[in-house]
Design a protein around this motif. Structure first.
Motif, mmCIF file in Angstrom:
data_model
loop_
_atom_site.group_PDB
_atom_site.id
_atom_site.type_symbol
_atom_site.label_atom_id
_atom_site.label_comp_id
_atom_site.label_asym_id
_atom_site.label_seq_id
_atom_site.Cartn_x
_atom_site.Cartn_y
_atom_site.Cartn_z
ATOM 1 N N MET A 1 0.840 -1.155 0.000
ATOM 2 C CA MET A 1 0.000 0.000 0.000
ATOM 3 C C MET A 1 0.896 1.232 0.000
ATOM 4 N N ILE A 2 0.472 2.259 -0.696
ATOM 5 C CA ILE A 2 1.148 3.553 -0.687
ATOM 6 C C ILE A 2 0.212 4.516 0.022
ATOM 7 N N CYS A 3 0.724 5.208 1.045
ATOM 8 C CA CYS A 3 -0.158 6.040 1.851
ATOM 9 C C CYS A 3 0.580 7.277 2.349
ATOM 10 N N SER A 4 -0.121 8.404 2.342
ATOM 11 C CA SER A 4 0.413 9.630 2.914
ATOM 12 C C SER A 4 0.599 9.446 4.418
ATOM 13 N N ILE A 5 1.644 10.042 4.948
ATOM 14 C CA ILE A 5 1.929 9.923 6.377
ATOM 15 C C ILE A 5 0.737 10.378 7.221
ATOM 16 N N ALA A 6 -0.050 11.321 6.719
ATOM 17 C CA ALA A 6 -1.196 11.819 7.473
ATOM 18 C C ALA A 6 -2.275 10.750 7.658
ATOM 19 N N PHE A 7 -2.332 9.759 6.784
ATOM 20 C CA PHE A 7 -3.380 8.745 6.851
ATOM 21 C C PHE A 7 -2.864 7.352 7.203
ATOM 22 N N THR A 8 -1.566 7.234 7.449
ATOM 23 C CA THR A 8 -0.979 5.928 7.712
ATOM 24 C C THR A 8 -1.535 5.250 8.970
ATOM 25 N N PRO A 9 -1.726 5.968 10.094
ATOM 26 C CA PRO A 9 -2.318 5.291 11.255
ATOM 27 C C PRO A 9 -3.707 4.710 10.948
ATOM 28 N N LEU A 10 -4.523 5.432 10.198
ATOM 29 C CA LEU A 10 -5.841 4.926 9.817
ATOM 30 C C LEU A 10 -5.715 3.719 8.892
ATOM 31 N N ALA A 11 -4.787 3.778 7.947
ATOM 32 C CA ALA A 11 -4.580 2.653 7.029
ATOM 33 C C ALA A 11 -4.183 1.401 7.803
#
Length: 80
Positions: A1-11
């Motif tokens: 998965m590629i994810c922005s640091i701002a949404f990584t905890p949610l991911a």
């Protein structure tokens, strides 16, 4: 998965809820954009290198690495 640091905890939370306890996440900076095209290219190069690393690393090694990774919220997203 590629994810922005701002949404990584949610991911990570969603992945664990779906049973993917060690989902590899390539974390990208937020925001990626910048007025300087050279900085954007540099970020893109770093992101691509991390994606290649994840895609070419044996799954058992990734499982060990990503099972315990902590993804804290970036300071700008935490209310004061």
């Amino acid at each position: 998965m590629i994810c922005s640091i701002a949404f990584t905890p949610l991911a990570r939370l969603v992945a664990r809820g779906l049973g993917h306890l060690s989902l590899p996440i390539a974390v990208i900076p937020h925001p990626v954009g910048d007025p300087d095209p050279a900085l954007i290219r540099g970020k893109g190069t770093d992101i691509a290198a991390e994606c290649v690393r994840i895609l070419t690393t044996p799954a058992d090694e990734l499982e060990v690495e990503f099972r315990t990774v902590k993804y804290p919220l970036p300071p700008a997203t935490v209310p004061k």
